[in-house]
Design a protein around this motif. Structure first.
Motif, PDB file in Angstrom:
ATOM      1  N   GLN A 139       0.813  -1.220   0.000  1.00  0.00           N
ATOM      2  CA  GLN A 139       0.000   0.000   0.000  1.00  0.00           C
ATOM      3  C   GLN A 139       0.847   1.270   0.000  1.00  0.00           C
ATOM      4  N   GLU A 140       2.006   1.240   0.629  1.00  0.00           N
ATOM      5  CA  GLU A 140       2.879   2.404   0.731  1.00  0.00           C
ATOM      6  C   GLU A 140       4.200   2.133   0.016  1.00  0.00           C
ATOM      7  N   HIS A 141       4.578   3.047  -0.843  1.00  0.00           N
ATOM      8  CA  HIS A 141       5.817   2.889  -1.617  1.00  0.00           C
ATOM      9  C   HIS A 141       5.887   1.503  -2.257  1.00  0.00           C
ATOM     10  N   PRO A 142       4.856   1.124  -3.019  1.00  0.00           N
ATOM     11  CA  PRO A 142       4.808  -0.240  -3.560  1.00  0.00           C
ATOM     12  C   PRO A 142       5.939  -0.564  -4.524  1.00  0.00           C
ATOM     13  N   ASP A 143       6.477   0.459  -5.218  1.00  0.00           N
ATOM     14  CA  ASP A 143       7.595   0.193  -6.123  1.00  0.00           C
ATOM     15  C   ASP A 143       8.840  -0.221  -5.351  1.00  0.00           C
ATOM     16  N   LEU A 144       9.111   0.457  -4.243  1.00  0.00           N
ATOM     17  CA  LEU A 144      10.249   0.089  -3.409  1.00  0.00           C
ATOM     18  C   LEU A 144      10.022  -1.288  -2.789  1.00  0.00           C
ATOM     19  N   PHE A 145       8.801  -1.554  -2.346  1.00  0.00           N
ATOM     20  CA  PHE A 145       8.480  -2.856  -1.758  1.00  0.00           C
ATOM     21  C   PHE A 145       8.682  -3.970  -2.786  1.00  0.00           C
ATOM     22  N   TRP A 146       8.303  -3.715  -4.034  1.00  0.00           N
ATOM     23  CA  TRP A 146       8.542  -4.688  -5.105  1.00  0.00           C
ATOM     24  C   TRP A 146      10.032  -4.989  -5.224  1.00  0.00           C
ATOM     25  N   ALA A 147      10.860  -3.961  -5.219  1.00  0.00           N
ATOM     26  CA  ALA A 147      12.302  -4.148  -5.383  1.00  0.00           C
ATOM     27  C   ALA A 147      12.932  -4.852  -4.187  1.00  0.00           C
ATOM     28  N   MET A 148      12.442  -4.535  -2.994  1.00  0.00           N
ATOM     29  CA  MET A 148      13.018  -5.139  -1.800  1.00  0.00           C
ATOM     30  C   MET A 148      12.837  -6.652  -1.775  1.00  0.00           C
ATOM     31  N   ARG A 149      11.811  -7.141  -2.466  1.00  0.00           N
ATOM     32  CA  ARG A 149      11.519  -8.570  -2.462  1.00  0.00           C
ATOM     33  C   ARG A 149      12.316  -9.284  -3.561  1.00  0.00           C
TER      34      ARG A 149
END
Length: 478
Positions: free
Chosen positions: A189-199
């Motif tokens: 929900q928050e900063h989903p692009d960064l969350f995508w990369a972190m995974r």
């Protein structure tokens, strides 16, 4: 004093700046004159002998923010140490700054919501200890001393992955300190692009100070090792391949070559013998377990059968005795979509030459739930893989390095024509092409996000994704 910067040029580090930095910390600042320095710079792989200028054992998020800002402003190489288990040794550097998260290892379990908030320096043993009392677990690795952060940020394959997916598939959110010193809570929900990369590529985008995981009802499992004479390896591998093709998601089995360690629980007549075997983890109904494992018990017959009910953390730590910290470690590994007859012949040729009881040849399943996530849904791209193999020489004497490295490289090279991709968590320093191979079609998007979140490549002491547009420098494979 002189230090080497992130761009490999010499720069000056002002003593007053260091004192001011130390005054802002709640944790411990360690330099080469500190009695704790040599211990603080040791990591799992004894090959790694790096000498950072400063090590910060952070006490809290504020220490991490201050350390990121100091390293960036002073032009220092920056490494991040979680569990220190990374085989490439990227958690250490020469003449730079190391953010050591080992004091930030608290785990808070919410048994009602079935979630866990895990500190960036925690190990899987920490998480398993905290969650098991509630009868809960989440997919992790196979060695309990492995750091939660390093394993998760690269994908995270474990005994529960066929049932519940990779570690990243059960990540609900992360708290991240980015290259500009900002604190960001990233989720779907928050900063989903960064969350995508972190995974899957997280070490390139910041310092994760805490992880939030989804937990599942896993307490007792039916599992353990079953061992066969190495002369039967071709038949064992064919059994393994066919058995896993029909396996329910509740079942995960690891294939391994091994030299039987001298001591309990192994019987004396097997000590020092080279064997092959399977490590079973069944999380389904215990009253069905005997039928599930019956094909493995009927085959052979096995030289040793130790499969039975056990607490999940016991299974999680079975490999711990053969994975002590400080040995020389040299690894190579890849994903495969199938175990072909040609690959079985290669394993039969090279696997029995495993050099020490600490060395590993493991084949882990990456099927089931791990395959039901799209290749572009996370940075981890290898959702078509069925298995990942690792060939690792581990030994105490550096004089044995040439022959052991040669065995790993020859074995890996023979298998390499049959592979489908690279697992970033098994990489050493192997060059730009191998890093790209870890991300496949996701690499271009990652490079764009790297340009957004870390345009100067502050977080480069890793399997590095360069910011989009940055000049590419190939390194020689090792």
């Amino acid at each position: 004093m002189q230090v080497t910067s992130t761009e490999n040029v010499t720069t000056s580090l002002d003593a007053k700046a260091v004192r001011d930095f130390a005054a802002r910390l709640r944790g411990e600042l360690i330099d080469p004159g500190n009695a704790a320095y040599d211990d603080a710079r040791r990591v799992f792989n004894g090959m790694i002998d790096r000498h950072p200028r400063l090590i910060v054992r952070c006490a809290d998020v504020a220490d991490v923010i201050n350390s990121v800002n100091f390293a960036r402003d002073q032009g220092l190489a920056l490494s991040v140490r979680g569990g220190g288990h990374n085989v490439a040794g990227s958690s250490m550097n020469d003449d730079g700054l190391v953010i050591d998260l080992s004091r930030m290892r608290d785990v808070r379990v919410d048994p009602v919501q079935r979630t866990a908030r895990v500190g960036g320096g925690a190990t899987w043993a920490d998480l398993d200890h905290a969650s098991h009392v509630f009868g809960l677990a989440t997919p992790g690795g196979q060695v309990s001393s492995t750091g939660v952060g390093g394993l998760t940020l690269g994908g995270g394959i474990g005994h529960l992955s066929r049932k519940y997916g990779l570690a990243i598939d059960n990540l609900l959110s992360v708290d991240v300190v980015t290259a500009d010193g900002a604190f960001v809570a990233a989720s779907a929900q928050e900063h989903p692009d960064l969350f995508w990369a972190m995974r899957g590529a997280g070490g390139n985008f910041g310092v994760v100070t805490s992880f939030e995981f989804r937990l599942y009802p896993v307490s007792m499992v039916f599992g353990g090792p079953i061992i066969y004479p190495v002369e039967q390896v071709r038949d064992v591998l064919r059994l393994y391949r066919d058995y896993m093709a029909a396996a329910p998601d509740d079942l995960s089995v690891v294939f391994a070559f091994m030299i039987v360690p001298p001591g309990p629980p192994f019987p004396e007549h097997l000590w020092h013998k080279t064997m092959c075997g399977l490590l079973v983890c069944y999380t389904g109904p215990l009253d069905q377990a005997e039928n599930i494992v019956q094909p493995l018990r009927q085959f052979g017959p096995p030289a040793l059968d130790m499969i039975g009910p056990m607490p999940y953390p016991v299974l999680q730590s079975l490999f711990d005795p053969i994975a002590p910290s400080g040995l020389q470690q040299y690894w190579k590994g890849d994903f495969v979509t199938a175990i072909s007859d040609e690959m079985i012949e290669i394993h039969a040729q090279y696997g029995p030459r495993i050099p020490t009881p600490f060395s590993i040849v493991h084949i882990y399943p990456v099927s089931g739930a791990a395959n039901r996530v799209g290749a572009d849904e996370t940075a981890f791209a290898h959702r078509n893989a069925q298995f990942v193999h690792i060939i690792g020489a581990a030994y105490p004497d550096p004089a044995d390095t040439p022959k052991n490295v040669a065995w790993v490289r020859e074995y890996w090279s023979a298998l390499h024509p049959y592979v489908s991709g690279t697992y970033v968590n098994f990489l050493m320093e192997e060059g730009e092409e191998r890093v790209r191979g870890s991300y496949g079609n996701n690499y271009a998007r990652l490079a764009t996000l790297k340009q957004r979140y870390d345009p100067t490549n502050l977080f480069r002491m890793n399997q590095n994704i360069k910011p989009r547009g940055a000049e590419e420098h190939e390194t020689s494979p090792s």
